[in-house]
Design a protein around this motif. Structure first.
Motif, short mmCIF file in Angstrom:
data_model
loop_
_atom_site.label_atom_id
_atom_site.label_comp_id
_atom_site.label_asym_id
_atom_site.label_seq_id
_atom_site.Cartn_x
_atom_site.Cartn_y
_atom_site.Cartn_z
N ASP A 83 3.84 -11.80 88.80
CA ASP A 83 5.24 -11.79 87.80
C ASP A 83 5.30 -10.71 86.90
OD1 ASP A 83 3.29 -13.09 86.52
OD2 ASP A 83 4.41 -14.66 85.77
N GLY A 84 4.31 -9.93 87.24
CA GLY A 84 4.52 -8.48 86.27
C GLY A 84 4.00 -8.64 84.64
N ASN A 85 2.86 -9.53 84.48
CA ASN A 85 2.18 -9.51 83.66
C ASN A 85 0.99 -8.87 83.71
OD1 ASN A 85 3.88 -11.37 82.14
ND2 ASN A 85 2.88 -13.25 82.86
N LEU A 86 0.63 -7.94 82.52
CA LEU A 86 -0.84 -7.24 82.49
C LEU A 86 -1.83 -8.19 81.71
CD1 LEU A 86 -2.19 -4.68 82.99
CD2 LEU A 86 -1.80 -4.02 80.58
N ARG A 87 -3.02 -8.35 82.54
CA ARG A 87 -4.13 -9.16 82.09
C ARG A 87 -5.19 -8.00 81.94
NH1 ARG A 87 -3.71 -15.05 82.50
NH2 ARG A 87 -5.54 -15.44 81.82
N THR A 88 -5.79 -7.92 80.74
CA THR A 88 -6.88 -6.85 80.55
C THR A 88 -8.41 -7.50 80.86
OG1 THR A 88 -7.00 -7.30 78.12
CG2 THR A 88 -5.60 -5.59 79.16
N CYS A 89 -8.30 -8.81 80.76
CA CYS A 89 -9.61 -9.64 80.97
C CYS A 89 -9.42 -10.96 81.74
CB CYS A 89 -10.34 -9.84 79.64
SG CYS A 89 -11.95 -10.92 79.74
N LEU A 90 -10.06 -10.88 82.87
CA LEU A 90 -10.18 -12.36 83.46
C LEU A 90 -10.14 -13.62 82.79
CD1 LEU A 90 -9.96 -13.73 86.36
CD2 LEU A 90 -12.17 -13.42 86.46
N PHE A 91 -11.07 -13.64 81.54
CA PHE A 91 -11.19 -14.67 80.97
C PHE A 91 -10.49 -14.97 79.68
CE2 PHE A 91 -16.32 -14.54 82.44
CZ PHE A 91 -15.89 -14.96 83.51
N SER A 92 -9.61 -14.27 79.52
CA SER A 92 -8.50 -14.30 78.36
C SER A 92 -7.11 -14.78 78.93
CB SER A 92 -8.33 -13.07 77.71
OG SER A 92 -7.56 -13.06 76.70
#
Length: 333
Positions: A267-276
């Motif tokens: 859905d177009g969200n950026l996640r910089t860390c899998l655990f966050s």
């Protein structure tokens, strides 16, 4: 080329995982968990938008893109999209993670387009247990499709989530599979991601335990770290065997110091860390007539700069709870 993406810890982002859907045709508890509702289709990135993101990411130093889900092949037109991506970005290392239940008709055209690597999720070598874990009787389809990928000349990595009480009694079968087939059989520690997945420390089949047990079943030789293709996995050759054993230990022996990944959700969200659980909403910006890619790039650069150390989040995790609430199927692994 634009300035490369680098965070305040000196890590450079060169690898992007792109989820094309949160839907899946299997129901593995550790992945789907509480996820019974799916993202509405209008909120999913269009293929054209993903290609725009990829072009921008490549300009910022991304060299590898892995498509994930959910299950990528449940999305209509995914194989054609991946072929188009290979044509548009011939110098990018493109690959896909799949459960291999739907890939049969696409193996040949993907291989012809230059897709040379595929990761296949398979948590058991037992057909009955496969149905227990996934709620679908498709083991033999997956097994046949692994052979089809190998016959097409693809490099195949088979990933098993290592879970005590689920598949920890199958190590002899896993080792035999790697011994008799030219695959990387990789064990990924059960991660504390998502709610209601059954995660607990005692449910983690830890990498060091797997290695000790595997060493009793085969003569293993560590592969030097010069093999860039295996990423964070510790790889071991099997003496006299065709394949290799791999161990990925994000829970007990983290590799945060060398993490080079960013994640773009379906859905177009950026996640910089899998655990966050912290996300940066890029889709509304991309679709805004006055903002678009230029503003998206600014957000990505700022987010990348402040990328956290995942191990620090793990250490602060409340006992017995997941480190983030989002289910794995929505993150894309």
């Amino acid at each position: 080329m634009h300035k490369l993406l680098e965070d305040k810890h000196g890590r450079k982002a060169s690898y992007m995982r792109v989820s094309v859907t949160d839907r899946c045709n299997l129901q593995c508890t550790y992945c789907a968990g509480e996820g019974k509702e799916f993202i509405p289709h209008p909120d999913i990135l269009r293929y054209e938008e993903i290609l725009e993101f990829m072009g921008m990411a490549v300009d910022m130093g991304v060299e590898k893109v892995r498509f994930t889900g959910g299950e990528p092949f449940v999305r209509k037109g995914f194989a054609d999209f991946m072929i188009a991506a290979a044509e548009q970005f011939p110098d990018v290392d493109l690959c896909v993670t799949t459960n291999a239940t739907l890939i049969k008709d696409y193996v040949a055209p993907l291989a012809a387009a230059g897709i040379r690597r595929v990761n296949i999720s398979l948590d058991t070598m037992n057909p009955e247990r496969f149905e227990e874990v996934t709620k679908r009787d498709l083991f033999h389809e997956v097994r046949a499709n692994i052979d089809r990928c190998l016959e097409a000349g693809m490099k195949v990595k088979v990933n098993a989530v290592a879970m005590r009480g689920v598949n920890d009694n199958e190590l002899p079968a896993f080792v035999d599979f790697a011994r008799n087939n030219p695959v990387d059989m990789r064990f990924i520690e059960f991660m504390p991601v998502g709610l209601e997945t059954g995660w607990a420390d005692k449910a983690v089949w830890k990498a060091d335990d797997i290695l000790a047990e595997a060493g009793k079943l085969a003569s293993l030789k560590a592969v030097e770290n010069g093999d860039k293709q295996h990423g964070p996995a510790r790889m071991f050759e099997i003496e006299g065997g065709q394949g290799r054993i791999g161990l990925i230990s994000p829970y007990t022996n983290h590799f945060c110091a060398t993490c080079n990944r960013l994640r773009l959700t379906s859905d177009g969200n950026l996640r910089t860390c899998l655990f966050s659980d912290k996300v940066y909403r890029l889709r509304p910006v991309l679709r805004h007539p006055q903002l678009g890619l230029k503003q998206v790039e600014k957000i990505i650069r700022s987010a990348s700069r402040h990328k956290p150390i995942g191990h620090d989040l793990l250490e602060r995790m409340p006992a017995g709870q997941g480190v983030c609430r989002t289910r794995m199927a929505s993150i894309g692994g």
